[in-house]
Design a protein around this motif. Structure first.
Motif, PDB file in Angstrom:
ATOM      1  N   ALA A  43       0.823  -1.213   0.000  1.00 21.47           N
ATOM      2  CA  ALA A  43       0.000   0.000   0.000  1.00 21.47           C
ATOM      3  C   ALA A  43       0.858   1.266   0.000  1.00 21.47           C
ATOM      4  CB  ALA A  43      -0.953  -0.008   1.193  1.00 21.47           C
ATOM      5  N   GLN A  44       1.998   1.231   0.655  1.00 24.72           N
ATOM      6  CA  GLN A  44       2.857   2.415   0.709  1.00 24.72           C
ATOM      7  C   GLN A  44       3.452   2.755  -0.667  1.00 24.72           C
ATOM      8  OE1 GLN A  44       4.527  -0.021   3.386  1.00 24.72           O
ATOM      9  NE2 GLN A  44       6.572  -0.201   2.531  1.00 24.72           N
ATOM     10  N   ASP A  45       3.396   1.822  -1.618  1.00 23.83           N
ATOM     11  CA  ASP A  45       3.937   2.060  -2.956  1.00 23.83           C
ATOM     12  C   ASP A  45       2.870   2.482  -3.973  1.00 23.83           C
ATOM     13  OD1 ASP A  45       6.466   1.350  -2.040  1.00 23.83           O
ATOM     14  OD2 ASP A  45       6.195  -0.758  -2.559  1.00 23.83           O
ATOM     15  N   TRP A  46       1.610   2.495  -3.596  1.00 23.84           N
ATOM     16  CA  TRP A  46       0.517   2.788  -4.535  1.00 23.84           C
ATOM     17  C   TRP A  46       0.627   4.179  -5.138  1.00 23.84           C
ATOM     18  CZ3 TRP A  46      -4.449   0.704  -1.695  1.00 23.84           C
ATOM     19  CH2 TRP A  46      -4.344  -0.672  -1.537  1.00 23.84           C
ATOM     20  N   GLU A  47       1.026   5.150  -4.338  1.00 21.99           N
ATOM     21  CA  GLU A  47       1.055   6.530  -4.822  1.00 21.99           C
ATOM     22  C   GLU A  47       2.125   6.746  -5.893  1.00 21.99           C
ATOM     23  OE1 GLU A  47       0.996  11.090  -3.118  1.00 21.99           O
ATOM     24  OE2 GLU A  47       1.032   9.436  -1.717  1.00 21.99           O
ATOM     25  N   GLU A  48       3.246   6.056  -5.764  1.00 23.92           N
ATOM     26  CA  GLU A  48       4.338   6.270  -6.709  1.00 23.92           C
ATOM     27  C   GLU A  48       4.360   5.257  -7.863  1.00 23.92           C
ATOM     28  OE1 GLU A  48       7.905   4.080  -4.274  1.00 23.92           O
ATOM     29  OE2 GLU A  48       7.186   6.029  -3.576  1.00 23.92           O
ATOM     30  N   THR A  49       3.486   4.239  -7.797  1.00 27.25           N
ATOM     31  CA  THR A  49       3.431   3.234  -8.859  1.00 27.25           C
ATOM     32  C   THR A  49       2.447   3.671  -9.933  1.00 27.25           C
ATOM     33  OG1 THR A  49       3.963   1.477  -7.284  1.00 27.25           O
ATOM     34  CG2 THR A  49       3.000   0.815  -9.385  1.00 27.25           C
ATOM     35  N   LEU A  50       2.953   3.934 -11.129  1.00 23.12           N
ATOM     36  CA  LEU A  50       2.110   4.383 -12.232  1.00 23.12           C
ATOM     37  C   LEU A  50       1.638   3.192 -13.058  1.00 23.12           C
ATOM     38  CD1 LEU A  50       4.131   7.486 -13.453  1.00 23.12           C
ATOM     39  CD2 LEU A  50       2.157   7.430 -11.926  1.00 23.12           C
ATOM     40  N   LEU A  51       0.381   3.254 -13.467  1.00 26.32           N
ATOM     41  CA  LEU A  51      -0.169   2.222 -14.348  1.00 26.32           C
ATOM     42  C   LEU A  51       0.297   2.522 -15.766  1.00 26.32           C
ATOM     43  CD1 LEU A  51      -3.727   2.024 -12.829  1.00 26.32           C
ATOM     44  CD2 LEU A  51      -1.874   0.369 -12.580  1.00 26.32           C
ATOM     45  N   ARG A  52       0.697   1.465 -16.480  1.00 26.98           N
ATOM     46  CA  ARG A  52       1.233   1.616 -17.824  1.00 26.98           C
ATOM     47  C   ARG A  52       0.478   0.713 -18.800  1.00 26.98           C
ATOM     48  NH1 ARG A  52       5.490   4.633 -16.679  1.00 26.98           N
ATOM     49  NH2 ARG A  52       6.780   4.244 -14.869  1.00 26.98           N
ATOM     50  N   GLU A  53       0.610   1.014 -20.059  1.00 26.79           N
ATOM     51  CA  GLU A  53      -0.030   0.231 -21.119  1.00 26.79           C
ATOM     52  C   GLU A  53       0.237  -1.261 -20.920  1.00 26.79           C
ATOM     53  OE1 GLU A  53      -2.134  -0.754 -24.435  1.00 26.79           O
ATOM     54  OE2 GLU A  53      -1.880   1.331 -23.834  1.00 26.79           O
ATOM     55  N   GLY A  54      -0.839  -2.062 -20.953  1.00 28.74           N
ATOM     56  CA  GLY A  54      -0.707  -3.511 -20.863  1.00 28.74           C
ATOM     57  C   GLY A  54      -0.627  -4.068 -19.451  1.00 28.74           C
ATOM     58  N   ASP A  55      -0.627  -3.212 -18.427  1.00 27.87           N
ATOM     59  CA  ASP A  55      -0.581  -3.713 -17.051  1.00 27.87           C
ATOM     60  C   ASP A  55      -1.808  -4.569 -16.751  1.00 27.87           C
ATOM     61  OD1 ASP A  55       1.841  -2.646 -16.258  1.00 27.87           O
ATOM     62  OD2 ASP A  55       0.975  -0.927 -15.221  1.00 27.87           O
ATOM     63  N   VAL A  56      -1.601  -5.550 -15.876  1.00 28.71           N
ATOM     64  CA  VAL A  56      -2.686  -6.407 -15.417  1.00 28.71           C
ATOM     65  C   VAL A  56      -2.863  -6.150 -13.924  1.00 28.71           C
ATOM     66  CG1 VAL A  56      -3.489  -8.777 -15.127  1.00 28.71           C
ATOM     67  CG2 VAL A  56      -2.185  -8.145 -17.167  1.00 28.71           C
ATOM     68  N   LEU A  57      -4.020  -5.604 -13.580  1.00 30.06           N
ATOM     69  CA  LEU A  57      -4.311  -5.200 -12.205  1.00 30.06           C
ATOM     70  C   LEU A  57      -5.427  -6.083 -11.660  1.00 30.06           C
ATOM     71  CD1 LEU A  57      -3.698  -2.913 -10.103  1.00 30.06           C
ATOM     72  CD2 LEU A  57      -5.606  -1.671 -11.119  1.00 30.06           C
ATOM     73  N   GLU A  58      -5.178  -6.710 -10.542  1.00 31.43           N
ATOM     74  CA  GLU A  58      -6.213  -7.482  -9.848  1.00 31.43           C
ATOM     75  C   GLU A  58      -6.485  -6.761  -8.535  1.00 31.43           C
ATOM     76  OE1 GLU A  58      -7.907 -10.159 -10.913  1.00 31.43           O
ATOM     77  OE2 GLU A  58      -6.771 -10.207 -12.797  1.00 31.43           O
TER      78      GLU A  58
END
Length: 66
Positions: A43-58
């Motif tokens: 959770a502490q990494d959510w703010e700095e983790t950017l979603l990119r083309e083709g990412d798979v998010l569950e």
């Protein structure tokens, strides 16, 4: 930009962080666990983790009960 969220393709207008994506969906950080591309994301990494083309998010919701 397209990402896959819980098995469904979703188009994003612009790049955003995991935290911003969850906020846009109305999801509270305390009630979900995030798997990004096969890895649990702290959770502490959510703010700095950017979603990119083709990412798979569950997005896994925590449910209590008996």
């Amino acid at each position: 930009m397209n990402i896959k969220v819980n098995g469904k393709t979703e188009a994003l207008v612009q790049e955003c962080s995991v935290k911003d994506f969850l906020a846009a969906k109305g999801l509270e950080a305390t009630s979900v666990v995030i798997d990004l591309n096969g890895h649990i994301l702290k959770a502490q990494d959510w703010e700095e983790t950017l979603l990119r083309e083709g990412d798979v998010l569950e997005i896994l919701r925590l449910v209590g009960g008996g």
